[in-house]
Design an enzyme around this catalytic site. Structure first.
Site, PDB file in Angstrom:
ATOM      1  N   LYS A  35       8.507   5.404 141.287  1.00 51.19           N
ATOM      2  CA  LYS A  35       8.642   4.281 141.249  1.00 51.19           C
ATOM      3  C   LYS A  35       8.891   3.745 139.738  1.00 51.19           C
ATOM      4  O   LYS A  35       8.695   4.520 138.927  1.00 51.19           O
ATOM      5  CB  LYS A  35       7.461   3.500 141.733  1.00 51.19           C
ATOM      6  CG  LYS A  35       6.214   3.855 141.191  1.00 51.19           C
ATOM      7  CD  LYS A  35       5.045   3.375 141.812  1.00 51.19           C
ATOM      8  CE  LYS A  35       3.858   3.494 141.197  1.00 51.19           C
ATOM      9  NZ  LYS A  35       2.607   2.894 141.899  1.00 51.19           N
ATOM     10  N   TYR A 261       0.655  -9.368 109.117  1.00 46.01           N
ATOM     11  CA  TYR A 261       0.657 -10.622 109.661  1.00 46.01           C
ATOM     12  C   TYR A 261      -0.965 -11.055 109.930  1.00 46.01           C
ATOM     13  O   TYR A 261      -1.876 -10.334 110.328  1.00 46.01           O
ATOM     14  CB  TYR A 261       1.231 -11.055 110.878  1.00 46.01           C
ATOM     15  CG  TYR A 261       2.476 -11.287 110.808  1.00 46.01           C
ATOM     16  CD1 TYR A 261       3.375 -12.246 109.874  1.00 46.01           C
ATOM     17  CD2 TYR A 261       3.652 -10.393 111.504  1.00 46.01           C
ATOM     18  CE1 TYR A 261       4.534 -12.395 109.842  1.00 46.01           C
ATOM     19  CE2 TYR A 261       5.057 -10.712 111.328  1.00 46.01           C
ATOM     20  CZ  TYR A 261       5.491 -11.561 110.526  1.00 46.01           C
ATOM     21  OH  TYR A 261       6.951 -11.684 110.348  1.00 46.01           O
ATOM     22  N   MET A 309       6.968  -7.236 115.234  1.00 48.44           N
ATOM     23  CA  MET A 309       8.082  -6.942 116.444  1.00 48.44           C
ATOM     24  C   MET A 309       8.815  -5.610 116.134  1.00 48.44           C
ATOM     25  O   MET A 309       9.035  -4.895 117.132  1.00 48.44           O
ATOM     26  CB  MET A 309       9.074  -8.062 116.063  1.00 48.44           C
ATOM     27  CG  MET A 309      10.232  -7.936 117.229  1.00 48.44           C
ATOM     28  SD  MET A 309      11.442  -9.359 117.192  1.00 48.44           S
ATOM     29  CE  MET A 309      10.535 -10.641 117.755  1.00 48.44           C
TER      30      MET A 309
END
Length: 370
Positions: A35, A261, A309
């Site tokens: 799956k 950050y 990111m």
């Protein structure tokens, strides 16, 4: 030159882990669970490593079609069953068995018998023995069993349930004791094969269970189903996926300077900081905490600061030989031979290895190693 990040799928580890499952449940058929696109590894990539599996289990009919397209002749099982009457046409065409966990599905079977009278299905009748997701309550189970037995298009019925706590305890009891008792009592007199064990039950409980078909999932992919009680080393499992990148920049900072950050990491002393080409847009968890383990040139160190990111930062203070281009392993197997289990990395963001391996994003190239 492409960005230096890639996921590596290790076929030798997948085959090794399947052998562990088969050795742990020697008297059962072992279905490999595929799956979520083989837990993020890719069905087409892992299929060659699972040739000794007795069958395959998954969620989506399209996954079954992909297996048949690869030449698979073995039993296929839809773990959540059919989602509509129309699904039965594909199940008949591609010879897929499926779970039955609701009266809607029973009704669709009855309707299909009128449309395609000669179709035959092997079904897995699912009992809700305490998980409280899918399945019939024990008090209605025998009635549904008899109803299915009267259908001409049902070739065989396998008793099925799913353990909620095979990896630990339930209400102060052994994790399977409560559910297994309910299951065993309910199926008395209803002679058929059974399918009980997931990865945790295979490794922890199979000697005390009778399960003709086991469903081996996360253990195949090199994650311990009961971490931190046991590590992959305890179960003799091997990482089947490695997420690797490189150091792309190095910063020398002084005490009092921050990293990343939000400036939520402030150095208490002079430090050497490595910048890694990997971020949450690649599937690495943004909420990973400072101190999450990572390998640099095969040596264990840790992340620091907030994950961005496209980048994250690691502590190179004690790794003086590290330079631009040094290998970074976010989880899995280093080319230097060191292993960083995915479970340890997942713990750094309060999640499980399943989520990390399923979360690799499309921009990360995937390589297969034998």
């Amino acid at each position: 030159m492409p960005r230096p990040i890639q996921a590596v799928v290790h076929l030798d580890a997948l085959q090794h882990n399947l052998n562990i499952a088969k050795a742990s449940a020697p008297n059962a058929e072992v279905y490999a669970v595929l799956k979520a696109n083989a837990y993020g590894h890719g069905i087409e990539r892992v299929y060659a490593a699972f040739q000794s599996a007795d069958g395959f289990a998954f969620l989506d009919i399209e996954e079954g079609k992909r297996l048949r397209a690869l030449g698979c002749k073995k039993p296929l099982l839809l773990l959540e069953g059919i989602f509509a009457l129309a699904d039965l046409f594909a199940c008949a065409k591609h010879d897929m068995s499926f779970a039955i966990h609701s009266r809607h599905q029973v009704q669709w079977l009855k309707q299909f018998a009128e449309i395609v009278p000669d179709a035959q299905f092997d079904v897995f009748l699912k009992m809700n023995s305490g998980m409280n997701r899918l399945g019939f309550q024990p008090h209605e189970y025998a009635e549904i069993w008899q109803e299915l037995h009267q259908l001409n298009n049902v070739r065989s019925i396998t008793h099925m349930t799913h353990f909620s706590d095979a990896d630990g305890e339930r209400f102060g009891l052994d994790g399977i004791e409560y559910q297994n008792l309910i299951f065993s009592q309910t199926i008395q007199g209803l002679e058929a094969e059974t399918s009980l064990s997931n990865s945790a039950a295979i490794l922890r409980h199979h000697q005390s269970l009778h399960s003709d078909i086991v469903r081996s999932g996360i253990m195949l992919y090199g994650s311990s189903p009961d971490y931190p009680s046991h590590s992959i080393q305890d179960w003799n499992l091997q990482p089947s996926m490695s997420l690797r990148s490189e150091i792309i920049a190095i910063q020398d900072i002084q005490a009092g300077q921050s990293v990343g950050y939000g400036s939520n990491f402030v150095a208490e002393q002079a430090m050497r900081i490595g910048v890694v080409a990997c971020g949450y847009a690649d599937g690495y968890q943004r909420i990973s905490q400072t101190g999450t383990p990572v390998l640099v040139d095969g040596v264990r160190t840790q992340t620091i600061g907030r994950v961005s990111m496209d980048m994250l930062t690691v502590d190179l203070t004690e790794l003086s030989q590290t330079n631009i281009g040094s290998e970074v392993v976010l989880w899995g197997r280093s080319t230097h031979g060191t292993v960083l289990p995915i479970d340890e990395v997942a713990a750094g963001s309060g999640t499980v290895g399943y989520e990390l391996m399923c979360g690799i994003t499309a921009r990360v190239p995937i390589q297969v190693e034998t």
